[in-house]
Each structure stands twice: as C-alpha cells, then as structure tokens.
Design a protein around this motif. Structure first.
Motif, PDB file in Angstrom:
ATOM      1  N   LEU A   4      46.936  25.826  41.462  1.00 31.43           N
ATOM      2  CA  LEU A   4      46.976  25.247  40.124  1.00 31.43           C
ATOM      3  C   LEU A   4      46.821  26.325  39.058  1.00 31.43           C
ATOM      4  CD1 LEU A   4      44.822  22.024  40.651  1.00 31.43           C
ATOM      5  CD2 LEU A   4      47.225  22.077  39.935  1.00 31.43           C
ATOM      6  N   CYS A   5      47.622  26.199  38.016  1.00 29.00           N
ATOM      7  CA  CYS A   5      47.525  27.111  36.880  1.00 29.00           C
ATOM      8  C   CYS A   5      46.254  26.796  36.082  1.00 29.00           C
ATOM      9  CB  CYS A   5      48.779  26.963  36.013  1.00 29.00           C
ATOM     10  SG  CYS A   5      48.794  27.997  34.538  1.00 29.00           S
ATOM     11  N   SER A   6      45.892  27.700  35.192  1.00 33.37           N
ATOM     12  CA  SER A   6      44.683  27.488  34.371  1.00 33.37           C
ATOM     13  C   SER A   6      44.844  26.322  33.412  1.00 33.37           C
ATOM     14  CB  SER A   6      44.365  28.760  33.579  1.00 33.37           C
ATOM     15  OG  SER A   6      45.484  29.159  32.805  1.00 33.37           O
ATOM     16  N   CYS A   7      46.073  25.813  33.244  1.00 33.21           N
ATOM     17  CA  CYS A   7      46.298  24.671  32.356  1.00 33.21           C
ATOM     18  C   CYS A   7      46.030  23.340  33.063  1.00 33.21           C
ATOM     19  CB  CYS A   7      47.730  24.682  31.826  1.00 33.21           C
ATOM     20  SG  CYS A   7      49.008  24.477  33.115  1.00 33.21           S
ATOM     21  N   LYS A   8      45.466  23.372  34.262  1.00 31.05           N
ATOM     22  CA  LYS A   8      45.235  22.152  35.039  1.00 31.05           C
ATOM     23  C   LYS A   8      44.356  21.167  34.282  1.00 31.05           C
ATOM     24  CE  LYS A   8      41.295  24.269  37.411  1.00 31.05           C
ATOM     25  NZ  LYS A   8      40.773  24.756  38.699  1.00 31.05           N
ATOM     26  N   GLN A   9      44.471  19.885  34.646  1.00 36.24           N
ATOM     27  CA  GLN A   9      43.670  18.859  33.988  1.00 36.24           C
ATOM     28  C   GLN A   9      42.995  17.964  35.027  1.00 36.24           C
ATOM     29  OE1 GLN A   9      46.230  16.352  31.694  1.00 36.24           O
ATOM     30  NE2 GLN A   9      47.235  15.436  33.467  1.00 36.24           N
ATOM     31  N   LYS A  19      50.693  28.333  39.510  1.00 37.04           N
ATOM     32  CA  LYS A  19      50.902  29.772  39.366  1.00 37.04           C
ATOM     33  C   LYS A  19      50.318  30.473  40.582  1.00 37.04           C
ATOM     34  CE  LYS A  19      52.042  33.506  37.039  1.00 37.04           C
ATOM     35  NZ  LYS A  19      53.455  33.846  36.765  1.00 37.04           N
ATOM     36  N   GLY A  20      51.182  31.008  41.427  1.00 35.15           N
ATOM     37  CA  GLY A  20      50.723  31.664  42.647  1.00 35.15           C
ATOM     38  C   GLY A  20      50.502  30.656  43.762  1.00 35.15           C
ATOM     39  N   ARG A  21      50.083  31.180  44.917  1.00 36.28           N
ATOM     40  CA  ARG A  21      49.831  30.308  46.068  1.00 36.28           C
ATOM     41  C   ARG A  21      48.520  30.680  46.743  1.00 36.28           C
ATOM     42  NH1 ARG A  21      55.317  29.752  49.541  1.00 36.28           N
ATOM     43  NH2 ARG A  21      55.571  31.971  49.113  1.00 36.28           N
ATOM     44  N   VAL A  22      47.982  29.723  47.468  1.00 35.41           N
ATOM     45  CA  VAL A  22      46.736  29.931  48.200  1.00 35.41           C
ATOM     46  C   VAL A  22      46.957  29.512  49.645  1.00 35.41           C
ATOM     47  CG1 VAL A  22      45.872  27.628  47.585  1.00 35.41           C
ATOM     48  CG2 VAL A  22      44.252  29.440  48.232  1.00 35.41           C
ATOM     49  N   GLY A  23      46.364  30.242  50.557  1.00 29.88           N
ATOM     50  CA  GLY A  23      46.531  29.943  51.968  1.00 29.88           C
ATOM     51  C   GLY A  23      45.647  28.795  52.425  1.00 29.88           C
ATOM     52  N   ILE A  24      46.191  27.967  53.320  1.00 33.58           N
ATOM     53  CA  ILE A  24      45.427  26.915  53.990  1.00 33.58           C
ATOM     54  C   ILE A  24      45.424  27.279  55.471  1.00 33.58           C
ATOM     55  CG2 ILE A  24      45.370  24.473  54.586  1.00 33.58           C
ATOM     56  CD1 ILE A  24      46.763  23.881  51.954  1.00 33.58           C
TER      57      ILE A  24
END
Length: 574
Positions: free
Chosen positions: A465-470, A510-515
């Motif tokens: 999630l980008c920093s603009c998440k809600q 923005k970007g990805r994270v590993g699961i």
C-alpha cells in the motif's frame, strides 16, 4: 520482352517510361534523349526530369500510364495519411522507392505508384511484404506530397512522445553482427531517442518488464509495474520493424531472422557505478515480432534479507538454514514471485572470501561479484545436471541450481547436499508441503529427501500500500471468512485499502512485499516423508508446529497495514 528503342543521337538504349512515351508519340526521340541525359546528370529519376521540362503535367502523365499499361487510376487527393494502413511497408522503403501501401487484402497488396515501369521498386516491395503487388497509378506530385505527409506524421508522433530526452549509453561487449543496410536502418534518430526514453521510463518507475506488442492497426507498449501490466505508450504502427531491429542490434541478435524466437541481453549504463541489464526475448506473431524485455537490476539482490519482508521468526529460521555446513534449501513459487531475488539475497549473506559459491542458471539474471555463475545451454549439452556434475569437481562449498526440472538434476543436487555441500534451488509448486510430494512424484526416494532437505520456503509477492492508503471498515464476518482467527480480531488494529495519488500513479500501491511460508524439515515431518505422507498430512503437521500458511502470512501483513485484504486474497489460496 518489350523492344528497347535506340537513342536517336547516341544509340544509348531507351527503355521504361521514355520508350513508352516515344512509341505513343507523346515525345520525339530528341526530347526523350535530352530529358534522359538531364536526369542522369542531376542523378534523379526520369519522371522528375520529365515533369520539370514542362512537356506534360503530372495528371496527364498518370492518365497516360493507366491507359498504356492497363492499371487502375486513383486520385490521391481523396486519401489521407491517417486512413492508410500502417506498418505494411517500412516507411524508409516507401520513401526510397516512391510507393505507398494503399490496402492489403489477404496476400494481395495494392500500392500507389506514378511510374509503373519502375519494376525494381515493385520487386523490392514484393520481397519485403511477401505479398502479390498490384500497382495503382497516381499523379506524381500527389504521391510525393502524401509521402512527405506520412514521413512527417510518423516522425512528429515520435518526437511528441520523446521530447528532448533520450541520450543514454549502452555497454558494447562485442560488435553487433549486422550488415551496413541493417545498421543504417536502425540508426534512425527518432527511433533511437524513442527507445532510449522507453528504457529510462521503465527504470525510473521501477518496471520489471517491458512489452512491445504489434497488432494489425495499433502498436502497444506496456510495462509491468508491481506485478501488473499497464499501458505506457502507443507509437505509430509504422515504426514497429525499426524498433524491433534497434532492440535486436543492442541485444546482439540476428536482425534478419524474423521467423523464429530469439533471446539476448543488453546493458544500459546509468552511471559509472550503476548498470541495468535487460534480458530480451522476441516472438513472431501475426502482425510482427513481439518483444519482451526483463529488467534485471543488481541492486535488488543487494537489498538484504531485511528488505524482503520476512517476519522475525521466519528470518531467523531462514538464516539458520542457509548458514549450515550442508543440506538443501528450496525456494518455491510461480514465475514472477521473487524466487531469484530471494536466492541471491541468501547468497549475498554467505558470500565471503572463504567460501566457494557456484551457480547454474538459465540464464544468470544478475551478476554477483565473488560468485561463479554458469549459464546452462541445453543445445550445447550444458544442462543443469551437467553443470552440477562439473561443480562437484570444482571444490564447492555452496551450489545454487536455478531450477530442479528433472529426476537427474534432483538426484545430483540431493547427493551434493548429502556429501557436505550446501545446495540452493527452486521448484514451481504452490506451497512448501506440496514441494516434498513433487520431489517424490519426480522419482526421488523419500529417504533421500528426508536426509537432505532442511528447509523449504514458498513465497508470493503482494503489492504494498502507498502512503496515501485509507482505513477501511470491513465486517467481522468478512474478516473471519478471509481466514482471520477470532483471536486476531480481539487486538486493536485497522485494515487499510488503496486510494491513489501522484506518487503511486493513481493505483494506491507502491512497491511489493513478500508473503512467505517457511517450513523447516523437523523430525516429525521427516517421519511423514519416510511414510510417503501426502501434502495435506505434511501441511497439517507443519501447522501444528507453528508454520503459517501463505494465506496466514498474508493476513498478518494486512494486520500490519502493509497491504490490503483484497491483494492477499488475490495472490494466495486457502
């Protein structure tokens, strides 16, 4: 064969359009001879000198040619550059031969031409288009005007896309194999600038792949950003051949071969300390060659274990496994799930002066200093199995096999793990427990698996999630049905969802994270393996021992606010 008239004054052969005009009484021999000599002196076609002499105008000449040679006549003023088929004939060839592609129906190509006796031009068009050419007579001045409009339109479209950017440098490991004609074809300045801009755009926005896709009437360029393909540009269809040729020259491919797939590499120099490698693949399609470029950024492999998104307990298990003196660590997941980056990150952790590391890859995607990397080549006999056998004679400490594809490779890798070597490799399986049954199905004996494999990690990549998440209001029932436990909902935490801003280009990510699912091979799991246990039994035992499934690991990332529930549900099964 048509008769060739001798020149009245010098005996020089008079053929083509000049001969036809003389035979029809539209020119006398002296006039034709004078115009021919002027055309030769000024190094221009006879038809240009003829019309410049004022003896006949372009419209009357076109009517004469249509009647004399029996071809249809067309008024080009009724045609616009936008209405003509794009990419049927290369623009450079049309300009050089003074023809325009009007329409293509099946294997028949209608072309506008003002001089039907220019058979070399028609032959070259036939060769290039691989179609039966049907000439259509047009006025010479209208033909030249429309050619100029077509050329200006294509170049302006590229210039509008490129702007003033595009000067970058490529590494030249060896000279490209290309003919002079081919080299001239791909040095078109707008094409060079346009490709440079596409490559720089891809690097700057963090794309992993670039797709150049030709269709019948359109040309599309897409980029894979954070795992999702997005449209990036739609250049003129007429440039597709030149663009592919330019890429082939940079990737050291055969630009004359368009019928079979090709693979190559190229390197972009961003600065004295940073280069970006591109793996290039071409594929013949109905309307031209589709080209895909995989962006291989060595900095990704140097991010370190901490940047990949492992939970603290998962990271501890992985580091403990890769630093053991011998055994096998397997990384599993679908294509594009980050397996290569994970393996390279592990190699970077143990890459020390006292350790000999060898890798066999197809191909080696990222250059790792201090690691002996080998590209497998099945055609030359250098398979994964052959490379592994050679490694064992090279006094290795750590061996990485790009992928275990067959029983022979699996057997050699397992024997290496049993004889004092640490072995890393990948498999295409859905999760960690099914990896063990996959090895059994390949024919590996259960006792060999139990005595060699020490840890299996399955992984997926979810968009971050980008920093603009809600914050999102998700019902308790929906969270429970997604896989959350009742105990998870007792804590104070807030699920988030995407919004979209300029930083994330409106996507919300923005970007990805590993699961990850990190499953060490414990004594209890070893017993199941020796008893030919299935994937469900192994998964149940792993869960009892505290191993999170991929879905469970993803839900924990949702709880931490890293990604959205929708993203986790989309990339994991339960």
């Amino acid at each position: 064969m048509a008769a060739v008239l001798p020149n009245a004054t010098s005996g020089t052969p008079m053929a083509g359009l000049a001969r036809a005009l003389v035979q029809a009484g539209r020119l006398d021999m002296t006039q034709a001879d004078t115009i021919q000599k002027k055309a030769a002196a000024e190094k221009k076609p006879f038809i240009d000198a003829l019309l410049a002499s004022g003896g006949i105008d372009a419209r009357a000449l076109s009517v004469f040619c249509a009647e004399t040679f029996g071809y249809p006549l067309l008024d080009l003023s009724a045609c616009s550059a936008e209405a003509l088929p794009a990419g049927v004939i290369d623009m450079r060839l049309m300009q050089a031969q003074r023809v325009i592609a009007l329409a293509k129906r099946g294997n028949k190509l209608s072309v506008a031409i003002s001089d039907p006796t220019n058979t070399p031009a028609l032959d070259q068009i036939k060769f290039q288009s691989e179609a039966a050419v049907e000439p259509v007579i047009v006025a010479h001045d209208a033909l030249l005007n429309l050619l100029a409009a077509l050329g200006k339109s294509a170049e302006q479209s590229l210039n509008d896309l490129v702007g003033d950017e595009g000067e970058i440098e490529f590494a030249e490991d060896e000279p490209a194999q290309a003919t002079m004609e081919s080299a001239n074809e791909v040095e078109d300045a707008p094409i060079v600038k346009f490709l440079n801009k596409i490559l720089m755009d891809a690097v700057s926005i963090g794309a992993s792949d670039i797709h150049f896709e030709p269709y019948e009437k359109t040309y599309r360029i897409r980029m894979r950003i954070d795992g999702v393909l997005r449209d990036h540009a739609a250049p003129p269809v007429s440039i597709r051949e030149k663009l592919v040729s330019r890429i082939k020259v940079l990737a050291k491919l055969d630009i004359s071969e368009k019928r079979v797939p090709q693979d190559g590499r190229m390197r972009l120099i961003l600065s004295p300390t940073r280069t970006i490698d591109f793996r290039v693949s071409t594929l013949p399609t109905l309307f031209g060659e589709k080209t895909v470029m995989r962006i291989l950024d060595a900095t990704q492999a140097q991010m370190g274990i901490d940047a990949l998104g492992y939970d603290p307990d998962q990271k501890a298990l992985l580091l403990d496994a890769i630093q053991r003196p011998y055994g096998m660590v397997l990384v599993t997941g679908p294509t594009g799930s980050g397996k290569t980056v994970s393996l390279y990150s592990c190699l970077n952790v143990i890459n020390k002066p006292g350790i000999n590391i060898s890798t066999a890859e197809d191909p080696a995607e990222i250059n790792l200093p201090g690691v002996n990397q080998v590209n497998v080549n099945d055609k030359a006999g250098l398979t994964f199995a052959a490379a592994l056998k050679s490694f064992l004679r090279q006094d290795p400490d750590v061996i990485m096999v790009g992928e275990i594809r067959d029983l022979e490779t699996a057997d050699i890798a397992i024997k290496a793990a049993q004889t004092g070597h640490m072995v890393f490799s990948t498999l295409h399986t859905n999760d960690a427990p099914s990896t063990l049954t996959r090895l059994m199905n390949m024919g590996v004996a259960p006792f060999n698996i139990a005595s060699s494999v020490i840890l299996i990690t399955a992984q997926r990549l979810a968009r971050r999630l980008c920093s603009c998440k809600q914050p999102l209001d998700i019902s308790r029932d929906a969270l429970l049905s997604a896989g959350f436990r009742a105990s998870d909902l007792e804590d104070e935490w807030q699920p988030y969802g995407p919004v979209g801003c300029e930083r994330c280009m409106g996507t919300g990510y923005k970007g990805r994270v590993g699961i990850y699912q990190i499953m060490p091979i414990t004594p209890a799991i070893e017993k199941l393996i020796l008893a030919n246990g299935n994937a469900m039994e192994i998964a149940a035992q792993a869960e009892q021992e505290g191993v999170n499934s991929l879905r469970r690991s993803g839900l924990l990332k949702v709880k931490q606010g890293m990604t959205s529930l929708e993203e986790v549900l989309g990339c994991t099964n339960e």
